[in-house]
Design an enzyme around this catalytic site. Sequence first.
Site, PDB file in Angstrom:
ATOM      1  N   SER A 174       0.842  -1.192   0.000  1.00  0.00           N
ATOM      2  CA  SER A 174       0.000   0.000   0.000  1.00  0.00           C
ATOM      3  C   SER A 174       0.883   1.251   0.000  1.00  0.00           C
ATOM      4  O   SER A 174       1.738   1.385  -0.871  1.00  0.00           O
ATOM      5  CB  SER A 174      -0.969  -0.050   1.189  1.00  0.00           C
ATOM      6  OG  SER A 174      -1.963   0.932   1.044  1.00  0.00           O
ATOM      7  N   ASP A 280      -9.582  -4.360  -5.571  1.00  0.00           N
ATOM      8  CA  ASP A 280      -8.950  -3.217  -4.894  1.00  0.00           C
ATOM      9  C   ASP A 280      -9.220  -1.960  -5.710  1.00  0.00           C
ATOM     10  O   ASP A 280      -8.975  -1.935  -6.914  1.00  0.00           O
ATOM     11  CB  ASP A 280      -7.440  -3.512  -4.811  1.00  0.00           C
ATOM     12  CG  ASP A 280      -6.630  -2.373  -4.219  1.00  0.00           C
ATOM     13  OD1 ASP A 280      -7.219  -1.359  -3.788  1.00  0.00           O
ATOM     14  OD2 ASP A 280      -5.390  -2.508  -4.196  1.00  0.00           O
ATOM     15  N   HIS A 310      -8.218  -4.532  -0.975  1.00  0.00           N
ATOM     16  CA  HIS A 310      -6.975  -3.862  -0.598  1.00  0.00           C
ATOM     17  C   HIS A 310      -6.511  -4.379   0.762  1.00  0.00           C
ATOM     18  O   HIS A 310      -7.262  -4.340   1.731  1.00  0.00           O
ATOM     19  CB  HIS A 310      -7.181  -2.342  -0.549  1.00  0.00           C
ATOM     20  CG  HIS A 310      -5.889  -1.591  -0.447  1.00  0.00           C
ATOM     21  ND1 HIS A 310      -5.026  -1.457  -1.508  1.00  0.00           N
ATOM     22  CD2 HIS A 310      -5.291  -0.976   0.595  1.00  0.00           C
ATOM     23  CE1 HIS A 310      -3.958  -0.768  -1.133  1.00  0.00           C
ATOM     24  NE2 HIS A 310      -4.101  -0.464   0.139  1.00  0.00           N
TER      25      HIS A 310
END
Length: 336
Positions: A174, A280, A310
Amino acid sequence: MDATKLLLFTILAILPILNQAQNSTVDPYKLLHLIPNPDGSITRIKEFYPTVPPNTSSVAFSRDVPLNHDKKTWIRLYLPNKSDLVNLPITVYAHGGGFIILSTATPNFDWFLSNTASNLTVLVVSVEYRLAPEHRLPAAYDDVLEALHWVKEKKDVWVNKYADVTRCILMGESAGGNIAYNVGLGASILNHKLKPLVIKGLVLIQPFFGGLNRTESELKLPDSAGLPLVITDFMWNLSLPLGGSRNHPYCDPMFGGGSSNLDKIKELGWRVAIAGCDGDRLYDKQVEVFMFLKKQGVDVVGNFSKGDYHGVFVTELAKSLKLFEFVRSVFSYLRY
Ligand SMILES: *[C@@H]1O[C@H](CO)[C@@H](O)[C@H](O)[C@H]1NC(C)=O
Ligand SMILES: *[C@@H]1O[C@H](CO)[C@@H](O)[C@H](O)[C@H]1NC(C)=O
Ligand SMILES: *[C@@H]1O[C@H](CO)[C@@H](O)[C@H](O)[C@H]1NC(C)=O
Ligand SMILES: *[C@@H]1O[C@H](CO)[C@@H](O)[C@H](O)[C@H]1NC(C)=O
Ligand SMILES: *[C@@H]1O[C@H](CO)[C@@H](O)[C@H](O)[C@H]1NC(C)=O
Ligand SMILES: *[C@@H]1O[C@H](CO)[C@@H](O)[C@H](O)[C@H]1NC(C)=O
Ligand SMILES: *[C@@H]1O[C@H](CO)[C@@H](O)[C@H](O)[C@H]1NC(C)=O
């Protein structure tokens, strides 16, 4: 533990909560359990952001060591619990949290990193970098770069005794994927200064990139996919240099045609691994970046799958194992 705390026990558990909040009337501070302070800093309400101490009884041993006293940065090291610990490749890691929240000591991440050390048989060097908005980008990049210098010095007993600094991967998930990418760009032109440390490549796990133009997955994924734009915009607002918009090279790797350091990365023969999944919201941008790097001639490998969400790779063991397999296929020197 009450229901709310349980949900928030892991970072990614925060994300489903965000599903309720797909419109701009919601207050991102409230949603993320933050309090804005008059001086521009934020208070992260402690009970929603638990951390765990280093663990000496798992698949890996871990230890915290200071990185920079003035900046209050530190490193959590993970050594696999295996015999024959010699010449371990190194994985320098940056955790996720939109640059503004979470820690390498967040339970999920700690769990994931133990597994990373164990499964890939590497020494993990996970950096507790400075967060925004108190320290806007490039502070986090600077801190991870400083960690590369720290590794190179080999002053730490584990690095000195067990590691092979000539085989180093920069990895992050991320926001950490964004950090790995941008630190990689910076480190590529410092390769002489970093010797004997040698970077072999980057692993970008569902990296947090953006841009001025919205992608289809940003706009079209249902609320249940989590990570609404109001939150990602908020994270960019708080983390980009003051006055910066999503039209910024830190946010958009394609901005201005991309970094000229990509040529250096090609010349050094780095490999770049990108993992993502189409459940995501950030997926389309990840694929765009993959295609862009490929077009630039970078040795990039994508592993894009269907469904999921995600954060899945640092949440579900089966998906972590798939990720490790992918990483191993890209960096063939990694052993079992
Ligand atoms: C936006 O979210 C708020 C809070 O959840 C809700 O009350 C409101 O009805 C929503 N507005 C729209 C247009 O969806
Ligand atoms: C390390 O692994 C061995 C073999 O799996 C196990 O017996 C031992 O308990 C582990 N050590 C710790 C401290 O967990
Ligand atoms: C340490 O790791 C072991 C094995 O993963 C786990 O069972 C234990 O709960 C962990 N201890 C702490 C204090 O996190
Ligand atoms: C690493 O993951 C693979 C699955 O991809 C599994 O077969 C193997 O047992 C794991 N090894 C360790 C040491 O965890
Ligand atoms: C945004 O999209 C428009 C229309 O497709 C395009 O003309 C423009 O170049 C894009 N801007 C950026 C910064 O990608
Ligand atoms: C981000 O900053 C812009 C410009 O200051 C502002 O208009 C916008 O409302 C902010 N968005 C969020 C989600 O904080
Ligand atoms: C992703 O990587 C895994 C593990 O190497 C592999 O089994 C799978 O086929 C790859 N998927 C794609 C779409 O590349």
